[in-house]
Design an enzyme around this catalytic site. Structure first.
Site, PDB file in Angstrom:
ATOM      1  N   ARG A 180      -3.682 -17.832  27.158  1.00 52.55           N
ATOM      2  CA  ARG A 180      -2.476 -17.806  26.301  1.00 52.55           C
ATOM      3  C   ARG A 180      -2.445 -16.620  25.346  1.00 52.55           C
ATOM      4  NH1 ARG A 180      -3.672 -23.337  26.114  1.00 52.55           N
ATOM      5  NH2 ARG A 180      -2.435 -24.454  27.652  1.00 52.55           N
ATOM      6  N   LYS A 184       6.081  -3.949  25.194  1.00 53.27           N
ATOM      7  CA  LYS A 184       6.659  -4.392  26.468  1.00 53.27           C
ATOM      8  C   LYS A 184       5.568  -4.334  27.525  1.00 53.27           C
ATOM      9  CE  LYS A 184      11.591  -3.281  26.149  1.00 53.27           C
ATOM     10  NZ  LYS A 184      12.678  -2.418  26.679  1.00 53.27           N
ATOM     11  N   GLU A 243      10.907  11.909  27.891  1.00 58.33           N
ATOM     12  CA  GLU A 243      10.994  10.812  26.913  1.00 58.33           C
ATOM     13  C   GLU A 243      10.911  11.377  25.487  1.00 58.33           C
ATOM     14  OE1 GLU A 243      11.607   7.639  27.745  1.00 58.33           O
ATOM     15  OE2 GLU A 243      10.900   7.393  29.808  1.00 58.33           O
ATOM     16  N   LYS A 274      10.000   5.766  17.738  1.00 59.48           N
ATOM     17  CA  LYS A 274       9.933   4.520  18.505  1.00 59.48           C
ATOM     18  C   LYS A 274       9.465   3.362  17.624  1.00 59.48           C
ATOM     19  CE  LYS A 274       8.976   2.072  22.553  1.00 59.48           C
ATOM     20  NZ  LYS A 274       8.617   1.965  23.934  1.00 59.48           N
ATOM     21  N   GLU A 317      14.676  -6.300  21.552  1.00 66.16           N
ATOM     22  CA  GLU A 317      15.833  -5.600  22.124  1.00 66.16           C
ATOM     23  C   GLU A 317      17.123  -6.409  22.025  1.00 66.16           C
ATOM     24  OE1 GLU A 317      14.888  -3.051  25.532  1.00 66.16           O
ATOM     25  OE2 GLU A 317      16.908  -3.417  26.277  1.00 66.16           O
ATOM     26  N   ARG A 344      17.011  -1.514  19.701  1.00 58.84           N
ATOM     27  CA  ARG A 344      15.996  -1.069  20.670  1.00 58.84           C
ATOM     28  C   ARG A 344      16.623  -0.602  21.985  1.00 58.84           C
ATOM     29  NH1 ARG A 344       9.943  -3.459  21.904  1.00 58.84           N
ATOM     30  NH2 ARG A 344       9.441  -1.893  23.471  1.00 58.84           N
ATOM     31  N   ASN A 362      16.868   3.074  25.761  1.00 52.83           N
ATOM     32  CA  ASN A 362      17.226   3.147  27.176  1.00 52.83           C
ATOM     33  C   ASN A 362      18.186   4.298  27.477  1.00 52.83           C
ATOM     34  OD1 ASN A 362      15.683   0.856  27.763  1.00 52.83           O
ATOM     35  ND2 ASN A 362      17.360  -0.500  27.170  1.00 52.83           N
ATOM     36  N   HIS A 376      18.369   5.818  30.884  1.00 53.39           N
ATOM     37  CA  HIS A 376      17.649   4.930  31.799  1.00 53.39           C
ATOM     38  C   HIS A 376      18.559   4.190  32.784  1.00 53.39           C
ATOM     39  CE1 HIS A 376      14.239   5.844  29.304  1.00 53.39           C
ATOM     40  NE2 HIS A 376      13.453   5.112  30.044  1.00 53.39           N
ATOM     41  N   HIS A 424      17.719   4.837  36.354  1.00 50.39           N
ATOM     42  CA  HIS A 424      17.223   3.729  37.166  1.00 50.39           C
ATOM     43  C   HIS A 424      18.022   3.623  38.470  1.00 50.39           C
ATOM     44  CE1 HIS A 424      16.471  -0.516  38.265  1.00 50.39           C
ATOM     45  NE2 HIS A 424      15.277  -0.264  37.760  1.00 50.39           N
ATOM     46  N   HIS A 478       9.826   9.085  37.285  1.00 51.88           N
ATOM     47  CA  HIS A 478      10.614   8.311  36.313  1.00 51.88           C
ATOM     48  C   HIS A 478      11.123   9.228  35.197  1.00 51.88           C
ATOM     49  CE1 HIS A 478      12.017   5.132  33.767  1.00 51.88           C
ATOM     50  NE2 HIS A 478      11.217   5.519  32.789  1.00 51.88           N
TER      51      HIS A 478
HETATM   52  N1  GLY Z   1      10.953   2.048  26.913  1.00 51.72           N
HETATM   53  C1  GLY Z   1      11.939   1.382  26.161  1.00 51.72           C
HETATM   54  C2  GLY Z   1      11.412   0.391  25.194  1.00 51.72           C
HETATM   55  O1  GLY Z   1      10.236   0.302  24.988  1.00 51.72           O
HETATM   56  O2  GLY Z   1      12.183  -0.351  24.623  1.00 51.72           O
END
Ligand code: GLY
Length: 373
Positions: free
Chosen positions: A122, A144, A186, A232, A242, A246, A250, A253, A257, A272
């Site tokens: 957990r 993430k 990025e 960031k 998000e 946040r 993107n 992206h 994507h 990417h």
């Molecule tokens: N790569 C986008 C984020 O971490 O929200």
């Protein structure tokens, strides 16, 4: 010089991102205060060969018992099968909740090890030691974690913040040039989202300018990583899950994507980072086409991205159909209730979330892009 950036806010325990040169040698001393028990360093075969010994030696010298757990390099390791194998090895090593995982590698290792840490008993602590530029400026910060399924990328995951991030600029010296430039996309993205002065510096080709970072200059890279992490961290501190701001991360992206998906996520055709660079150029031109952003700003974005050796036009990536791209974009997991949501821009340094984007206008824009007009 070492810079420490704090990531704090919301519901998570604050942590530090340490950026500097030669940090791998001192990794053990930084992990020791967090490790009540043992440590497993999860890495891939390539990074193990380059930095595994140094990481283990540093941990052992600091009195932290450590062993390596190696996964195959590449996106294929972000799978249920590899996650199961990693967790099984952790159980076989008899780790418990007082132990700490160290994720030593790029985005794949960080995402997989982070998810294993989130799930193991957990949740146990983990430390990110990102070894690619992309991981240093983006994926290692913000919690993430994810694996892919045959139905799409990053569809299974958890928010699990690291206890510490150690970004050693010197490890970037062994990165292939194409990967370095991909990470640079990025970095540029962060300036485009919310810091025009940073973008100006990244575009600056003079001796004190940041443009040299795209070619591997360590001083420029260090400053670029620090500023990216600051940007960031501030965004993640405001909106970990998000729900709002946040989503700005993107930028580029959703276009990117869709392009990657059309190419079968074949990194030999388009990485990417290259997809994100192309996506940022498209997002600015689409913003200009809709009268949201001055056209000369969109043009400058393209010029700066191209000067960093990154693609800005669809024909540099392959042959596409606008309908297929728009289909991918509306099916994007960031789309809410079938409406098309895109990150667009008012100018450099001022991105915003545009909801209810008109798919017909987007198709017409992509048709113009594809015909070169
Ligand atoms: N790569 C986008 C984020 O971490 O929200």
């Amino acid at each position: 010089m070492t810079t420490t950036v704090s990531v704090a806010g919301g519901d998570f325990r604050p942590y530090e991102v340490v950026v500097g040169r030669g940090l791998l040698a001192g990794l053990g001393a930084r992990v020791a205060p967090l490790a009540r028990g043992r440590t497993v360093v999860i890495t891939d075969e390539t990074v193990a060969g380059l930095h595994g010994k140094a990481a283990l030696a540093s941990l052992k010298a600091a009195g932290v018992p450590a062993r390596l757990l190696t996964v195959p390099p590449g996106e294929g390791s972000k799978s249920f099968a590899e996650l199961e194998r990693v967790i099984d090895r952790m159980l076989a090593f008899q780790l418990d909740r007082t132990d700490v995982i160290v994720a030593l590698g790029g985005g794949v290792v960080g995402d997989l090890a982070g998810l294993a840490a989130a799930l193991f008993m957990r949740g146990i602590d983990f430390v990110q030691v990102p070894t690619t530029l992309l991981a240093q400026v983006d994926s290692s910060v913000g919690g993430k974690t994810a694996i892919d399924t045959p139905r799409g990328k990053n569809l299974v995951g958890a928010f699990h913040q690291p206890r510490l991030v150690v970004a050693d600029i010197d490890v970037l010296a062994t990165l292939p040039e194409r990967q370095l430039r991909s990470g640079w996309a990025e970095v540029l993205k962060h300036g485009l989202i919310c810091d025009a002065a940073f973008f100006d510096w990244l575009a600056d080709t003079s001796v004190s300018g940041g443009a040299a970072g795209a070619a591997g200059d360590p001083a420029a890279l260090e400053r670029a990583v620090v500023r990216s992490v600051e940007i960031k961290s501030a965004i993640v501190g405001e909106d970990e899950k998000e729900a709002g701001r946040r989503a700005l991360l993107n930028l580029g992206h959703t276009f990117g994507h869709a392009i990657e998906a059309e190419l079968g996520f074949d990194e030999t055709k388009l990485t990417h980072g290259e997809a994100v660079a192309l996506g940022c150029a498209l997002a600015f031109r689409f913003s200009a086409a809709g009268g949201l952003c001055p056209p000369d700003e969109a043009e400058r974005v393209g010029t700066v991205i191209a000067a960093a050796g990154l693609p800005t036009r669809l024909d540099q990536a392959g042959a596409f159909q606008s309908a297929a791209l728009v289909g991918r974009m509306t099916g994007d997991k960031k789309a809410e209730g079938g409406r098309l949501t895109l990150i667009l821009a008012r100018r450099i340094g001022e991105a915003f979330t545009a909801k209810d984007v008109d798919a017909a206008a987007l198709t017409a824009f992509l048709d113009r892009e594809l015909s070169g007009s």
